[in-house]
Design an enzyme around this catalytic site. Structure first.
Site, mmCIF file in Angstrom:
data_model
loop_
_atom_site.group_PDB
_atom_site.id
_atom_site.type_symbol
_atom_site.label_atom_id
_atom_site.label_comp_id
_atom_site.label_asym_id
_atom_site.label_seq_id
_atom_site.Cartn_x
_atom_site.Cartn_y
_atom_site.Cartn_z
ATOM 1 N N LEU A 1 -30.519 -23.339 -14.176
ATOM 2 C CA LEU A 1 -30.602 -24.512 -13.312
ATOM 3 C C LEU A 1 -31.475 -24.249 -12.083
ATOM 4 O O LEU A 1 -31.701 -23.086 -11.716
ATOM 5 C CB LEU A 1 -29.197 -24.892 -12.830
ATOM 6 C CG LEU A 1 -28.219 -25.394 -13.901
ATOM 7 C CD1 LEU A 1 -26.796 -25.414 -13.339
ATOM 8 C CD2 LEU A 1 -28.621 -26.785 -14.387
ATOM 9 N N SER A 2 -31.919 -25.302 -11.446
ATOM 10 C CA SER A 2 -32.606 -25.169 -10.168
ATOM 11 C C SER A 2 -31.650 -24.488 -9.181
ATOM 12 O O SER A 2 -30.471 -24.846 -9.110
ATOM 13 C CB SER A 2 -32.990 -26.552 -9.649
ATOM 14 O OG SER A 2 -33.611 -26.437 -8.388
ATOM 15 N N GLY A 3 -32.146 -23.492 -8.465
ATOM 16 C CA GLY A 3 -31.297 -22.781 -7.506
ATOM 17 C C GLY A 3 -30.406 -21.721 -8.133
ATOM 18 O O GLY A 3 -29.618 -21.079 -7.437
ATOM 19 N N SER A 4 -30.545 -21.520 -9.443
ATOM 20 C CA SER A 4 -29.690 -20.513 -10.094
ATOM 21 C C SER A 4 -30.121 -19.100 -9.691
ATOM 22 O O SER A 4 -29.308 -18.172 -9.714
ATOM 23 C CB SER A 4 -29.743 -20.674 -11.624
ATOM 24 O OG SER A 4 -31.061 -20.541 -12.100
ATOM 25 N N GLY A 5 -31.404 -18.942 -9.339
ATOM 26 C CA GLY A 5 -31.873 -17.627 -8.908
ATOM 27 C C GLY A 5 -33.016 -17.068 -9.748
ATOM 28 O O GLY A 5 -33.354 -15.884 -9.628
ATOM 29 N N LYS A 6 -33.636 -17.905 -10.542
ATOM 30 C CA LYS A 6 -34.717 -17.431 -11.429
ATOM 31 C C LYS A 6 -35.848 -16.781 -10.627
ATOM 32 O O LYS A 6 -36.247 -15.648 -10.898
ATOM 33 C CB LYS A 6 -35.288 -18.598 -12.257
ATOM 34 C CG LYS A 6 -34.278 -19.279 -13.154
ATOM 35 C CD LYS A 6 -34.892 -20.421 -13.935
ATOM 36 C CE LYS A 6 -35.401 -21.572 -13.095
ATOM 37 N NZ LYS A 6 -34.365 -22.267 -12.297
ATOM 38 N N SER A 7 -36.372 -17.514 -9.662
ATOM 39 C CA SER A 7 -37.494 -17.009 -8.854
ATOM 40 C C SER A 7 -37.107 -15.753 -8.089
ATOM 41 O O SER A 7 -37.855 -14.766 -8.059
ATOM 42 C CB SER A 7 -37.880 -18.050 -7.814
ATOM 43 O OG SER A 7 -38.906 -18.819 -8.252
ATOM 44 N N SER B 1 -36.764 -24.687 -17.829
ATOM 45 C CA SER B 1 -36.843 -24.797 -19.300
ATOM 46 C C SER B 1 -35.503 -25.218 -19.899
ATOM 47 O O SER B 1 -34.855 -24.441 -20.603
ATOM 48 C CB SER B 1 -37.382 -23.509 -19.938
ATOM 49 O OG SER B 1 -36.866 -22.328 -19.371
HETATM 50 P P1 ADP Z 1 -34.548 -21.014 -8.943
HETATM 51 O O1 ADP Z 1 -35.849 -20.265 -9.056
HETATM 52 O O2 ADP Z 1 -33.647 -20.764 -10.126
HETATM 53 O O3 ADP Z 1 -34.710 -22.461 -8.653
HETATM 54 P P2 ADP Z 1 -34.265 -19.685 -6.411
HETATM 55 O O4 ADP Z 1 -34.482 -18.237 -6.740
HETATM 56 O O5 ADP Z 1 -35.416 -20.453 -5.844
HETATM 57 O O6 ADP Z 1 -33.713 -20.401 -7.742
HETATM 58 O O7 ADP Z 1 -33.040 -19.861 -5.440
HETATM 59 C C1 ADP Z 1 -31.839 -19.156 -5.584
HETATM 60 C C2 ADP Z 1 -31.128 -19.082 -4.253
HETATM 61 O O8 ADP Z 1 -29.848 -18.451 -4.432
HETATM 62 C C3 ADP Z 1 -31.899 -18.262 -3.239
HETATM 63 O O9 ADP Z 1 -31.763 -18.877 -1.981
HETATM 64 C C4 ADP Z 1 -31.167 -16.920 -3.277
HETATM 65 O O10 ADP Z 1 -31.260 -16.222 -2.064
HETATM 66 C C5 ADP Z 1 -29.722 -17.349 -3.544
HETATM 67 N N1 ADP Z 1 -28.884 -16.328 -4.199
HETATM 68 C C6 ADP Z 1 -27.669 -15.923 -3.765
HETATM 69 N N2 ADP Z 1 -27.160 -14.968 -4.582
HETATM 70 C C7 ADP Z 1 -28.048 -14.767 -5.544
HETATM 71 C C8 ADP Z 1 -28.099 -13.898 -6.687
HETATM 72 N N3 ADP Z 1 -27.113 -13.027 -6.992
HETATM 73 N N4 ADP Z 1 -29.189 -13.949 -7.480
HETATM 74 C C9 ADP Z 1 -30.193 -14.821 -7.204
HETATM 75 N N5 ADP Z 1 -30.216 -15.652 -6.145
HETATM 76 C C10 ADP Z 1 -29.160 -15.637 -5.320
#
Ligand code: ADP
Length: 202
Positions: free
Chosen positions: A38-44, A111
């Site tokens: 999901l968006s914000g899941s931590g992919k980037s 995706s």
């Molecule tokens: P995505 O690319 O999936 O949209 P982002 O990486 O942009 O997600 O954002 C994920 C957010 O969650 C970031 O602000 C990051 O700091 C936070 N976060 C907190 N804990 C974790 C973790 N264990 N792994 C990845 N991101 C995390």
């Protein structure tokens, strides 16, 4: 896409083959780490952390990131179902070229559709497509909301938002599943690098 456009196009065999490039690199077996979640899941965030670990150890990688690709290669695409399919198809093709170049490729795209991920998997050779499920519950993503997108989606300002009014189909058999709600960014990145090491990519 239209097949007529491609009728007279023939694939050229390169004089330098993929195997030659892999041999020259020596230290790594190329593959794509296909992050989905999901968006914000931590992919980037995790893909960047993995790339930093790989870079520090001298491995050759390249990160294709959702927002960056949408600014360039795919700037003609929107977030309708049809354009999401085309978005992933193009990224799949680009990732294949980069794997052909001998790189460890990381892709960070929601995706959301299983079928599209499966199509990309089929593009690649066995063991060159590693699906990485960033398994973060919607509630956690929404609470993080790093770009404020969930708030906008809930307010109806963004349509077709994955998890809100557009489906996310979770992988059932991803090679790697990462639990970001219970592990730090560093732990998640190390888990992925350990997978690569254990399975002979590094
Ligand atoms: P995505 O690319 O999936 O949209 P982002 O990486 O942009 O997600 O954002 C994920 C957010 O969650 C970031 O602000 C990051 O700091 C936070 N976060 C907190 N804990 C974790 C973790 N264990 N792994 C990845 N991101 C995390």
């Amino acid at each position: 896409m239209s097949s007529e456009k491609s009728t007279n196009v023939v694939w050229h065999q390169h004089q330098i083959a993929k195997a030659d490039r892999v041999k020259q690199k020596g230290i790594q077996r190329p593959a794509v780490l296909w992050f989905t979640g999901l968006s914000g899941s931590g992919k980037s965030t995790i893909a960047n952390a993995v790339e930093q670990l790989l870079f520090a150890k001298g491995y050759h990688s390249y990160l294709l990131d959702g927002d960056n690709v949408r600014h360039g290669l795919n700037k003609d695409l929107n977030f309708s179902d049809a354009d999401r399919v085309e978005n992933i198809r193009r990224i799949g093709e680009v990732s294949k070229l980069f794997v052909d170049a001998g790189l460890l490729v990381l892709t960070a795209f929601i995706s959301p559709f299983r079928q599209d991920r499966q199509s990309v998997r089929k593009l690649h050779q066995d063991h060159e497509f590693i699906e990485v499920f960033i398994d973060t519950p919607l509630a956690v993503c929404e609470q993080r909301d790093p770009k404020g997108l969930y708030a906008k989606a809930r307010a109806g300002e963004i349509k077709h938002f994955t998890g809100i009014d557009s489906a996310y189909e979770a992988p059932s058999a991803a090679e790697i599943r990462v639990d970001t709600a219970n592990s730090s960014v560093t732990e998640c990145a190390e888990q992925i690098v350990a997978y690569l090491a254990t399975n002979g990519y590094l």
